[in-house]
Structure formats: C-alpha cells, structure tokens
Design a protein around this motif. Structure first.
Motif, PDB file in Angstrom:
ATOM      1  N   PHE A   1     -36.108  23.433  16.779  1.00 42.39           N
ATOM      2  CA  PHE A   1     -35.808  22.028  17.076  1.00 42.39           C
ATOM      3  C   PHE A   1     -34.334  21.760  17.254  1.00 42.39           C
ATOM      4  CE2 PHE A   1     -39.953  21.459  14.914  1.00 42.39           C
ATOM      5  CZ  PHE A   1     -40.615  20.919  15.991  1.00 42.39           C
ATOM      6  N   GLN A   2     -33.548  22.860  17.161  1.00 38.23           N
ATOM      7  CA  GLN A   2     -32.110  22.658  17.206  1.00 38.23           C
ATOM      8  C   GLN A   2     -31.676  21.987  18.514  1.00 38.23           C
ATOM      9  OE1 GLN A   2     -29.925  26.223  16.392  1.00 38.23           O
ATOM     10  NE2 GLN A   2     -28.340  25.093  15.326  1.00 38.23           N
ATOM     11  N   ALA A   3     -32.412  22.323  19.552  1.00 33.87           N
ATOM     12  CA  ALA A   3     -32.072  21.750  20.851  1.00 33.87           C
ATOM     13  C   ALA A   3     -32.211  20.238  20.861  1.00 33.87           C
ATOM     14  CB  ALA A   3     -32.960  22.362  21.927  1.00 33.87           C
TER      15      ALA A   3
ATOM     16  N   LEU B   1     -29.975  21.023  26.111  1.00 36.95           N
ATOM     17  CA  LEU B   1     -31.191  20.350  26.568  1.00 36.95           C
ATOM     18  C   LEU B   1     -31.145  18.866  26.227  1.00 36.95           C
ATOM     19  CD1 LEU B   1     -33.994  20.691  27.793  1.00 36.95           C
ATOM     20  CD2 LEU B   1     -34.855  21.165  25.502  1.00 36.95           C
ATOM     21  N   LEU B   2     -30.724  18.607  24.978  1.00 39.52           N
ATOM     22  CA  LEU B   2     -30.671  17.216  24.512  1.00 39.52           C
ATOM     23  C   LEU B   2     -29.732  16.383  25.365  1.00 39.52           C
ATOM     24  CD1 LEU B   2     -31.187  15.235  21.917  1.00 39.52           C
ATOM     25  CD2 LEU B   2     -28.806  15.777  21.537  1.00 39.52           C
ATOM     26  N   THR B   3     -28.518  16.893  25.540  1.00 38.50           N
ATOM     27  CA  THR B   3     -27.545  16.072  26.262  1.00 38.50           C
ATOM     28  C   THR B   3     -27.983  15.843  27.703  1.00 38.50           C
ATOM     29  OG1 THR B   3     -26.301  18.095  26.572  1.00 38.50           O
ATOM     30  CG2 THR B   3     -25.521  16.587  24.880  1.00 38.50           C
ATOM     31  N   LYS B   4     -28.528  16.906  28.310  1.00 41.00           N
ATOM     32  CA  LYS B   4     -28.931  16.742  29.715  1.00 41.00           C
ATOM     33  C   LYS B   4     -30.096  15.762  29.834  1.00 41.00           C
ATOM     34  CE  LYS B   4     -25.930  19.116  31.555  1.00 41.00           C
ATOM     35  NZ  LYS B   4     -24.848  18.369  32.195  1.00 41.00           N
TER      36      LYS B   4
ATOM     37  N   GLU C   1     -30.843  13.422  27.725  1.00 44.56           N
ATOM     38  CA  GLU C   1     -30.331  12.082  27.432  1.00 44.56           C
ATOM     39  C   GLU C   1     -29.615  11.485  28.637  1.00 44.56           C
ATOM     40  OE1 GLU C   1     -29.558  11.339  22.730  1.00 44.56           O
ATOM     41  OE2 GLU C   1     -27.919  12.136  23.910  1.00 44.56           O
ATOM     42  N   GLN C   2     -28.854  12.334  29.303  1.00 44.98           N
ATOM     43  CA  GLN C   2     -28.162  11.847  30.500  1.00 44.98           C
ATOM     44  C   GLN C   2     -29.168  11.377  31.545  1.00 44.98           C
ATOM     45  OE1 GLN C   2     -25.435  14.794  32.008  1.00 44.98           O
ATOM     46  NE2 GLN C   2     -24.120  14.606  30.192  1.00 44.98           N
ATOM     47  N   LEU C   3     -30.255  12.137  31.649  1.00 48.83           N
ATOM     48  CA  LEU C   3     -31.271  11.784  32.642  1.00 48.83           C
ATOM     49  C   LEU C   3     -31.911  10.432  32.282  1.00 48.83           C
ATOM     50  CD1 LEU C   3     -32.927  12.772  35.123  1.00 48.83           C
ATOM     51  CD2 LEU C   3     -34.614  13.602  33.486  1.00 48.83           C
ATOM     52  N   ILE C   4     -32.237  10.281  31.010  1.00 52.78           N
ATOM     53  CA  ILE C   4     -32.880   9.031  30.578  1.00 52.78           C
ATOM     54  C   ILE C   4     -31.928   7.852  30.786  1.00 52.78           C
ATOM     55  CG2 ILE C   4     -33.710   7.772  28.551  1.00 52.78           C
ATOM     56  CD1 ILE C   4     -34.782  10.467  27.519  1.00 52.78           C
ATOM     57  N   ASN C   5     -30.670   8.065  30.372  1.00 55.77           N
ATOM     58  CA  ASN C   5     -29.690   6.991  30.533  1.00 55.77           C
ATOM     59  C   ASN C   5     -29.468   6.653  31.999  1.00 55.77           C
ATOM     60  OD1 ASN C   5     -29.322   6.617  27.868  1.00 55.77           O
ATOM     61  ND2 ASN C   5     -27.460   7.822  27.702  1.00 55.77           N
ATOM     62  N   TRP C   6     -29.468   7.688  32.834  1.00 56.00           N
ATOM     63  CA  TRP C   6     -29.295   7.467  34.272  1.00 56.00           C
ATOM     64  C   TRP C   6     -30.408   6.572  34.802  1.00 56.00           C
ATOM     65  CZ3 TRP C   6     -32.593   9.172  38.250  1.00 56.00           C
ATOM     66  CH2 TRP C   6     -32.079   9.058  39.545  1.00 56.00           C
ATOM     67  N   GLY C   7     -31.618   6.860  34.330  1.00 55.73           N
ATOM     68  CA  GLY C   7     -32.749   6.054  34.780  1.00 55.73           C
ATOM     69  C   GLY C   7     -32.676   4.630  34.250  1.00 55.73           C
ATOM     70  N   ARG C   8     -32.357   4.508  32.977  1.00 59.75           N
ATOM     71  CA  ARG C   8     -32.331   3.165  32.376  1.00 59.75           C
ATOM     72  C   ARG C   8     -31.205   2.326  32.949  1.00 59.75           C
ATOM     73  NH1 ARG C   8     -33.265   4.357  25.947  1.00 59.75           N
ATOM     74  NH2 ARG C   8     -35.511   4.709  26.056  1.00 59.75           N
TER      75      ARG C   8
ATOM     76  N   ALA D   1     -33.672  11.169  14.843  1.00 62.11           N
ATOM     77  CA  ALA D   1     -33.335  10.690  13.505  1.00 62.11           C
ATOM     78  C   ALA D   1     -34.476   9.871  12.929  1.00 62.11           C
ATOM     79  CB  ALA D   1     -32.055   9.855  13.575  1.00 62.11           C
ATOM     80  N   GLU D   2     -35.162   9.160  13.831  1.00 60.11           N
ATOM     81  CA  GLU D   2     -36.271   8.324  13.382  1.00 60.11           C
ATOM     82  C   GLU D   2     -37.387   9.171  12.784  1.00 60.11           C
ATOM     83  OE1 GLU D   2     -38.107   5.601  16.230  1.00 60.11           O
ATOM     84  OE2 GLU D   2     -36.148   4.609  16.333  1.00 60.11           O
ATOM     85  N   ILE D   3     -37.750  10.255  13.494  1.00 63.03           N
ATOM     86  CA  ILE D   3     -38.870  11.055  12.994  1.00 63.03           C
ATOM     87  C   ILE D   3     -38.389  12.160  12.064  1.00 63.03           C
ATOM     88  CG2 ILE D   3     -40.383  10.537  14.923  1.00 63.03           C
ATOM     89  CD1 ILE D   3     -39.643  13.165  16.174  1.00 63.03           C
ATOM     90  N   GLY D   4     -37.070  12.274  11.856  1.00 63.91           N
ATOM     91  CA  GLY D   4     -36.556  13.121  10.804  1.00 63.91           C
ATOM     92  C   GLY D   4     -36.409  14.587  11.148  1.00 63.91           C
ATOM     93  N   ILE D   5     -36.054  14.915  12.400  1.00 62.73           N
ATOM     94  CA  ILE D   5     -35.734  16.304  12.728  1.00 62.73           C
ATOM     95  C   ILE D   5     -34.314  16.374  13.261  1.00 62.73           C
ATOM     96  CG2 ILE D   5     -38.074  17.138  13.132  1.00 62.73           C
ATOM     97  CD1 ILE D   5     -37.538  16.649  16.148  1.00 62.73           C
ATOM     98  N   GLY D   6     -33.744  17.579  13.224  1.00 62.24           N
ATOM     99  CA  GLY D   6     -32.388  17.771  13.725  1.00 62.24           C
ATOM    100  C   GLY D   6     -31.381  17.127  12.791  1.00 62.24           C
ATOM    101  N   GLY D   7     -30.144  17.016  13.226  1.00 61.99           N
ATOM    102  CA  GLY D   7     -29.151  16.432  12.338  1.00 61.99           C
ATOM    103  C   GLY D   7     -28.035  15.830  13.104  1.00 61.99           C
TER     104      GLY D   7
END
Lengths: 167, 183
Positions: free
Chosen positions: A3-5, A12-15, A17-24, A161-167
């Motif tokens: 789940f580190q990604a 993976l996360l940043t890309k 997130e960028q995609l989601i933000n781009w859409g929103r 953070a909501e579902i409690g994985i990663g850090g």
C-alpha cells in the motif's frame, strides 16, 4: 508494502491525484443560488458575454446532487436558512462554496432582524467575492481561485487517511 | 361635488375625521364598523379595488408629540394646564381603496388600542385582503377576526415577536430559525 504507493508521495499516488485534480479543476459545475441582484451578475457571467463555460463551468446544475460549486449570489434571510443548509448538505463531496456579494459575505447593508449576517455562519465558504454586486469578472476570478484550490488538493491522501492506510 | 362630500354623505355619522394631505383624502372611522363602512364605500361609491392594508405603530410619534407639548408649556407657564385625555390608540390600520371607474383613491383608517388588537377581517369583501392582513398580523400582532388562514406571512411560524412595532430593535433580539430538519 503493497500500500506504500497509496500513502506518502509515491509515483502512482501523485500521478493519480494529478489526474483527478485535472478532471475536477476543469469541470467545476456550479449550482447557481441567486437570491438577489447578484444573481443577475451571475447570469451575465454564465451567458455568452463572459461565458463561464470557458472555465469548465459548463452546465449550471440546478440539482444539488450534480453540482460541485455552490455560488451563493445574494441575501439569505433567516427564514431561508434551513432550505439553504439543506441544499448544501445535499451536494455530493467534493464541494466548494463561493460567497458572492456583500450580502452573502456579511449581510451587507441589511443589518436587520430578518437577514443572515453572512452565509459562513451556516456553511463553510471557500472564496468570498466583495462588491454590491460584484462584476462578472469578480465571479470569474473567484472560480479561478476555486480551481487553484482544487489543484492543491490531495484527494487520495485524504481518502487513505480516512480509511487508515499509508502515512 | 367633491369626494369628501360624497364620502361624508355616504358614511354620515360613521366618518369621524377627515384629513386631506397633498390631494389625498383619508377618513377615520370606528374600529368595529369597518366592514360596514367598506361595504358602503364599495357598493355606493364604486371603490371596488383594495390596494393595500397595513398597520401603523404611532407610539413614538405620540411620545414626540407629548414631549414637544411639554416643552411648549414650560415656555408659557402662566397658561392653565389643559385636561389630559386618555392616550390615543397606539396602532392604526389603513385600508387603501381605489375606484377603477373614476380613478379616485381613498384611505380609510381605524384606530386600534393596544389592549384590544382584534379587528374584523375584510376578506369577505375583497379576497385581496388575505395576504395584507396576514402581513399586518405578522408585523404588528393585530389579529383579524374572520380571516380563514391567519398565520405569519413573512417571518417563520415560530418567530416570537412582531418586528415592525417601534419597541422592537432593528437588529432583532437574536432570534434564529432552528436549523434542524427531519428527513
């Protein structure tokens, strides 16, 4: 490890997130809540002269379920507060609020028993637009500010953070 | 013949007082005869349109009047003190009438004392009186007897005061509508 990604600043996360933000960012559908003369300026901003659709606010959504940005253009009376709050609550996450004009920001000239002294007393506001009423350019500027805010958002990290994985 | 004479002839004893100001005529009539008066005016003088019904709170006006009188008295103390009558009724209800045939207007006033805030409703004559009477009830607390749906028009139902009374502060007394709602 697997789940580190999703946590931290993984590629993976940043890309993603960028995609989601781009859409929103490019489709902030507004919910026009025009209750006074600011509503007329909002209509002007949405119409062909200023054309808010250039910024992705393509379809004014009169259903709160399909809206992202609540544009409160005008006075909110205390009698109207439950309806206004209900409409805000009906909007799906993520949602943003533009408080357009002096009345929505602070009650404006209506410092009376019947007028709500600023919509931030009942809903969280992202951008305040001063003016009585503000010009359509003011609303466009506010929408761009909302877009900047969306761009800085971290939707996946919040979710993780909501579902409690990663850090 | 002028409008004043017409009204005087039609109402007779019921016309207590006339006031002509800037070409507008207003007539004061007894509070408990308002339906009778308006029926006469509608049927005999052709005032077939009710423009508005509203209340007036004269308390501050009377206070100022009394103060000015007291000041005047101080200046000329040798004059004998006039006998003080009972204070004039605090509220007024004004009915604005319009004749669509002759295009004449008339204001009919009744005086409503604070301890007897019940007035006969004129919704039996004009359905247009429905909302104005509700507004007057909402803003001044004057109740209209015979109104079929006398509840607040502008403020919410649980609102505790009557905001257009002069003793009500402009910024309110902190009334907020309860936000909770049931789904």
């Amino acid at each position: 490890m697997a789940f580190q990604a999703y946590g931290g600043e993984g590629w993976l996360l940043t890309k993603l997130e960028q995609l989601i933000n781009w859409g929103r960012k490019r489709s902030p559908w507004p919910l026009p809540y025009g209750t006074a003369c600011c509503g007329i300026e909002m209509m002007a901003a949405l119409a062909s002269g200023y054309d808010l659709a250039r910024f992705g606010a393509e379809r004014p959504s009169f259903s709160p379920r399909q809206a992202d940005v609540l544009i409160q253009a005008g006075t909110i009376t205390k009698k109207m507060v439950p309806i206004f709050k209900r409409i805000y609550d009906q909007m799906a996450e993520p949602k943003w609020v533009i408080s357009m004009g002096a009345c929505a920001c602070s009650g404006g000239v209506f410092r009376t028993y019947s007028t709500l002294q600023g919509i931030d007393l009942v809903v969280p506001v992202d951008v305040y637009v001063p003016g009585c009423p503000p010009r359509p350019e003011g609303l466009i500027y506010a929408l761009i500010k909302i877009m900047e805010k969306i761009e800085k958002d971290h939707p996946l990290r919040k979710k993780a953070a909501e579902i409690g994985i990663g850090g | 013949m002028g409008l004043k004479e017409d009204v005087q002839n039609t109402l007779g004893e019921l016309a207590l007082d006339f006031l002509e100001c800037q070409g507008d005529l207003s007539v004061t009539v007894p509070k408990d005869k308002i339906v009778e008066v308006l029926t006469k005016l509608r049927d005999n003088l052709g005032f077939n349109f009710l423009s508005d019904v509203f209340g007036v709170d004269n308390s501050v006006f009377y206070e100022k009047l009394a103060k000015a009188k007291a000041k005047k008295k101080k200046g000329e103390e040798d004059k004998e003190e006039e006998p003080q009558g009972p204070p004039p009724p605090r509220f007024e209800v004004v009915y604005l009438l319009l004749s669509l045939e002759t295009n004449k207007r008339l204001a009919v006033k009744i005086q409503v004392p604070e301890d007897d805030l019940v007035v006969d409703s004129v919704t039996c004559l004009w359905k247009a009186a429905d909302w104005p009477e509700r507004e007057t009830f909402d803003m001044f607390g004057i109740r209209f007897k015979g109104h079929h749906n006398l509840k607040r028009l502008l403020m919410w139902d649980e609102f505790p005061a009557h905001p257009l009374r002069k003793d009500y502060p402009l910024e309110g007394q902190g009334e907020e509508r309860i936000l909770e709602y049931n789904d």
